[in-house]
Each structure stands twice: as C-alpha cells, then as structure tokens.
Design a protein around this motif. Structure first.
Motif, PDB file in Angstrom:
ATOM      1  N   GLY A  97       0.786  -1.343   0.068  1.00 54.27           N
ATOM      2  CA  GLY A  97      -0.041   0.104  -0.078  1.00 54.27           C
ATOM      3  C   GLY A  97       0.858   1.294   0.078  1.00 54.27           C
ATOM      4  N   VAL A  98       2.126   1.097  -0.290  1.00 49.99           N
ATOM      5  CA  VAL A  98       3.083   2.411  -0.387  1.00 49.99           C
ATOM      6  C   VAL A  98       3.789   2.398  -1.700  1.00 49.99           C
ATOM      7  CG1 VAL A  98       3.159   2.657   2.037  1.00 49.99           C
ATOM      8  CG2 VAL A  98       4.739   1.261   0.974  1.00 49.99           C
ATOM      9  N   GLY A  99       4.155   3.455  -1.783  1.00 51.92           N
ATOM     10  CA  GLY A  99       5.086   3.628  -3.409  1.00 51.92           C
ATOM     11  C   GLY A  99       6.519   3.165  -3.055  1.00 51.92           C
ATOM     12  N   CYS A 100       6.977   3.265  -1.891  1.00 53.28           N
ATOM     13  CA  CYS A 100       8.079   2.783  -1.416  1.00 53.28           C
ATOM     14  C   CYS A 100       8.178   2.441   0.076  1.00 53.28           C
ATOM     15  CB  CYS A 100       9.440   3.789  -1.892  1.00 53.28           C
ATOM     16  SG  CYS A 100       9.122   5.372  -0.952  1.00 53.28           S
ATOM     17  N   ASN A 101       9.175   1.536   0.448  1.00 49.12           N
ATOM     18  CA  ASN A 101       9.162   1.319   1.861  1.00 49.12           C
ATOM     19  C   ASN A 101       9.515   2.245   2.768  1.00 49.12           C
ATOM     20  OD1 ASN A 101       8.563  -1.421   1.147  1.00 49.12           O
ATOM     21  ND2 ASN A 101      10.795  -2.131   0.679  1.00 49.12           N
ATOM     22  N   ALA A 102      10.082   3.249   2.377  1.00 51.71           N
ATOM     23  CA  ALA A 102      10.510   4.437   3.252  1.00 51.71           C
ATOM     24  C   ALA A 102       9.114   5.170   3.565  1.00 51.71           C
ATOM     25  CB  ALA A 102      11.189   5.548   2.533  1.00 51.71           C
ATOM     26  N   ALA A 103       8.013   4.798   3.010  1.00 54.11           N
ATOM     27  CA  ALA A 103       6.561   5.517   3.361  1.00 54.11           C
ATOM     28  C   ALA A 103       5.830   4.525   4.267  1.00 54.11           C
ATOM     29  CB  ALA A 103       5.864   5.692   2.186  1.00 54.11           C
ATOM     30  N   LEU A 104       6.367   3.439   4.656  1.00 52.07           N
ATOM     31  CA  LEU A 104       5.677   2.615   5.520  1.00 52.07           C
ATOM     32  C   LEU A 104       5.668   3.288   7.190  1.00 52.07           C
ATOM     33  CD1 LEU A 104       7.062  -0.912   4.627  1.00 52.07           C
ATOM     34  CD2 LEU A 104       4.649  -0.233   4.612  1.00 52.07           C
ATOM     35  N   PRO A 105       4.705   3.196   7.696  1.00 49.31           N
ATOM     36  CA  PRO A 105       4.641   3.751   9.000  1.00 49.31           C
ATOM     37  C   PRO A 105       5.312   2.638   9.812  1.00 49.31           C
ATOM     38  CG  PRO A 105       2.298   3.215   8.450  1.00 49.31           C
ATOM     39  CD  PRO A 105       3.266   2.906   7.230  1.00 49.31           C
ATOM     40  N   ALA A 106       5.984   3.121  11.062  1.00 50.24           N
ATOM     41  CA  ALA A 106       6.703   2.410  11.952  1.00 50.24           C
ATOM     42  C   ALA A 106       5.890   1.319  12.655  1.00 50.24           C
ATOM     43  CB  ALA A 106       7.314   3.163  12.915  1.00 50.24           C
ATOM     44  N   LYS A 107       4.773   1.396  12.847  1.00 49.06           N
ATOM     45  CA  LYS A 107       3.719   0.474  13.404  1.00 49.06           C
ATOM     46  C   LYS A 107       3.564  -0.544  12.395  1.00 49.06           C
ATOM     47  CE  LYS A 107      -0.327   3.070  12.097  1.00 49.06           C
ATOM     48  NZ  LYS A 107      -1.584   3.953  12.341  1.00 49.06           N
ATOM     49  N   ARG A 108       3.908  -0.746  11.277  1.00 47.30           N
ATOM     50  CA  ARG A 108       3.519  -1.726  10.377  1.00 47.30           C
ATOM     51  C   ARG A 108       4.899  -2.482  10.447  1.00 47.30           C
ATOM     52  NH1 ARG A 108       1.246  -1.036   4.915  1.00 47.30           N
ATOM     53  NH2 ARG A 108       1.114  -3.173   5.075  1.00 47.30           N
ATOM     54  N   LEU A 109       5.960  -2.276  11.034  1.00 49.54           N
ATOM     55  CA  LEU A 109       7.405  -2.864  10.706  1.00 49.54           C
ATOM     56  C   LEU A 109       7.323  -4.343  10.995  1.00 49.54           C
ATOM     57  CD1 LEU A 109       9.815  -0.017  11.491  1.00 49.54           C
ATOM     58  CD2 LEU A 109       9.484  -1.551   9.327  1.00 49.54           C
ATOM     59  N   ASP A 110       6.501  -4.730  12.287  1.00 50.24           N
ATOM     60  CA  ASP A 110       6.640  -5.967  12.775  1.00 50.24           C
ATOM     61  C   ASP A 110       6.014  -6.878  11.616  1.00 50.24           C
ATOM     62  OD1 ASP A 110       8.103  -5.730  15.081  1.00 50.24           O
ATOM     63  OD2 ASP A 110       6.266  -5.366  16.205  1.00 50.24           O
ATOM     64  N   GLU A 111       4.740  -6.193  11.187  1.00 50.79           N
ATOM     65  CA  GLU A 111       4.073  -7.041  10.238  1.00 50.79           C
ATOM     66  C   GLU A 111       4.664  -7.173   8.823  1.00 50.79           C
ATOM     67  OE1 GLU A 111       0.417  -5.811   7.090  1.00 50.79           O
ATOM     68  OE2 GLU A 111       0.595  -4.670   8.845  1.00 50.79           O
ATOM     69  N   VAL A 112       5.315  -6.136   8.050  1.00 55.01           N
ATOM     70  CA  VAL A 112       6.086  -6.249   6.808  1.00 55.01           C
ATOM     71  C   VAL A 112       7.146  -6.320   7.022  1.00 55.01           C
ATOM     72  CG1 VAL A 112       4.274  -4.640   5.882  1.00 55.01           C
ATOM     73  CG2 VAL A 112       6.427  -3.849   6.640  1.00 55.01           C
ATOM     74  N   ALA A 113       8.240  -6.378   8.074  1.00 55.45           N
ATOM     75  CA  ALA A 113       9.636  -6.413   8.248  1.00 55.45           C
ATOM     76  C   ALA A 113       9.768  -7.366   9.441  1.00 55.45           C
ATOM     77  CB  ALA A 113      10.268  -5.259   8.262  1.00 55.45           C
ATOM     78  N   PRO A 114       9.279  -8.714   9.443  1.00 57.78           N
ATOM     79  CA  PRO A 114       9.452  -9.734  10.463  1.00 57.78           C
ATOM     80  C   PRO A 114      10.968  -9.886  10.692  1.00 57.78           C
ATOM     81  CG  PRO A 114       8.652 -10.804   8.660  1.00 57.78           C
ATOM     82  CD  PRO A 114       8.393  -9.390   8.319  1.00 57.78           C
ATOM     83  N   LEU A 115      11.461 -10.202  11.828  1.00 58.33           N
ATOM     84  CA  LEU A 115      13.147 -10.346  12.006  1.00 58.33           C
ATOM     85  C   LEU A 115      13.252 -11.602  12.568  1.00 58.33           C
ATOM     86  CD1 LEU A 115      13.588  -7.217  14.335  1.00 58.33           C
ATOM     87  CD2 LEU A 115      14.236  -7.473  12.047  1.00 58.33           C
ATOM     88  N   THR A 116      14.367 -12.369  12.138  1.00 57.87           N
ATOM     89  CA  THR A 116      14.788 -13.530  12.503  1.00 57.87           C
ATOM     90  C   THR A 116      15.311 -13.551  13.865  1.00 57.87           C
ATOM     91  OG1 THR A 116      16.986 -13.206  11.544  1.00 57.87           O
ATOM     92  CG2 THR A 116      15.269 -14.296  10.497  1.00 57.87           C
ATOM     93  N   ASP A 117      15.764 -14.277  14.777  1.00 61.68           N
ATOM     94  CA  ASP A 117      16.222 -14.163  15.978  1.00 61.68           C
ATOM     95  C   ASP A 117      17.724 -13.499  15.941  1.00 61.68           C
ATOM     96  OD1 ASP A 117      14.190 -15.256  17.315  1.00 61.68           O
ATOM     97  OD2 ASP A 117      15.000 -17.088  17.431  1.00 61.68           O
ATOM     98  N   GLU A 118      18.438 -13.797  14.881  1.00 62.47           N
ATOM     99  CA  GLU A 118      19.737 -13.310  14.609  1.00 62.47           C
ATOM    100  C   GLU A 118      19.802 -11.839  14.389  1.00 62.47           C
ATOM    101  OE1 GLU A 118      23.779 -13.875  11.890  1.00 62.47           O
ATOM    102  OE2 GLU A 118      21.834 -14.872  11.333  1.00 62.47           O
ATOM    103  N   ALA A 119      18.597 -11.241  13.800  1.00 63.10           N
ATOM    104  CA  ALA A 119      18.430 -10.051  13.157  1.00 63.10           C
ATOM    105  C   ALA A 119      18.029  -9.102  14.480  1.00 63.10           C
ATOM    106  CB  ALA A 119      17.546  -9.922  12.182  1.00 63.10           C
ATOM    107  N   ARG A 120      17.275  -9.761  15.224  1.00 62.59           N
ATOM    108  CA  ARG A 120      16.742  -9.181  16.679  1.00 62.59           C
ATOM    109  C   ARG A 120      17.998  -8.810  17.468  1.00 62.59           C
ATOM    110  NH1 ARG A 120      11.937  -8.075  18.094  1.00 62.59           N
ATOM    111  NH2 ARG A 120      10.835  -9.306  16.697  1.00 62.59           N
ATOM    112  N   LEU A 121      18.892  -9.883  17.488  1.00 61.78           N
ATOM    113  CA  LEU A 121      19.925  -9.714  18.417  1.00 61.78           C
ATOM    114  C   LEU A 121      20.754  -8.604  17.793  1.00 61.78           C
ATOM    115  CD1 LEU A 121      21.528 -10.816  20.759  1.00 61.78           C
ATOM    116  CD2 LEU A 121      22.670 -12.556  19.235  1.00 61.78           C
TER     117      LEU A 121
END
Length: 128
Positions: A44-68
């Motif tokens: 729903g955005v033209g580029c990822n930079a326009a994504l609201p921070a509240k959607r990051l967990d939904e659209v940019a899930p982290l592996t355990d290594e990335a979270r660490l």
C-alpha cells in the motif's frame, strides 16, 4: 523522504575497467527493482520508506539473529528508536531486492553497515 544510506564509493580499478567483470546486466537489475517496487505497492505504499513504523513487525519480521543485532546496536547507543525503524526499512528494501520475506541477520547487518559514517568523512565533524 530522508535518504538513510551512507557509503564510500571508490573509483574502479584499472583491471575492472579494462577486463570487465561478471556484473549484473541492467535488464536484470531493472527486473529486480520492479519486483521490489511491486512488493511495496502490495503493502500500500510507493516505497518502503513511506511505511509507518507501526507496520514494521507485520511487513519486516525479524529472525532471532536479526533481532539480536538490532538489540546490540540499541544497547551500544548506535541506534535510536527512529534509527531502528529506518534500518528496518532499509533492510526491508534489501530483502525485497533479494526476494526474501523476512529480515535475517545478514540483511540487517548490511543495513546497519550502510548507516556507518564512511572513513573518508571521519574527522570532519560528521556523526552517525
């Protein structure tokens, strides 16, 4: 939008200029970019930079290594909350270009590295 990447670019070596290399074709790069753009449009955005921070967990899930990696950067004072969101957005774009649905440690490490101040500007008063 804010541009959140910092990198140092060196001129190509004479060998690379004379001998060429196994560079990716412009057509292949364009196809990857179009595919990545399609993923952001599907969000729903033209580029990822326009994504609201509240959607990051939904659209940019982290592996355990990335979270660490991100936790370590936050604890070391290398990232703020806003910086965390920006790194995740850059990593989301990098993962889109690679065709990945999640953010793994390698992708997050690459996004963190792109926030670093290039060595050529160190000592000039620049901060990360």
């Amino acid at each position: 939008y804010r541009f959140d990447l910092r990198l140092e670019v060196h001129p190509p070596t004479p060998e690379l200029l004379l001998d060429g290399g196994a560079a990716e074709s412009t057509t292949d790069v364009a196809a990857r970019v179009l595919s990545a753009r399609q993923r952001s449009w599907e969000r729903g955005v033209g580029c990822n930079a326009a994504l609201p921070a509240k959607r990051l967990d939904e659209v940019a899930p982290l592996t355990d290594e990335a979270r660490l990696l991100l936790r370590t950067a936050l604890e070391a004072g290398q990232l703020t909350g806003r910086g965390l969101a920006r790194v995740r957005l850059v990593a989301r774009t990098m993962a889109d270009l690679a065709g990945h649905s999640h953010l793994d440690g390698e992708t997050v490490a690459s996004a963190l590295a792109l926030r670093a101040v290039p060595s050529s500007v160190l000592g000039t008063g620049a901060t990360s």
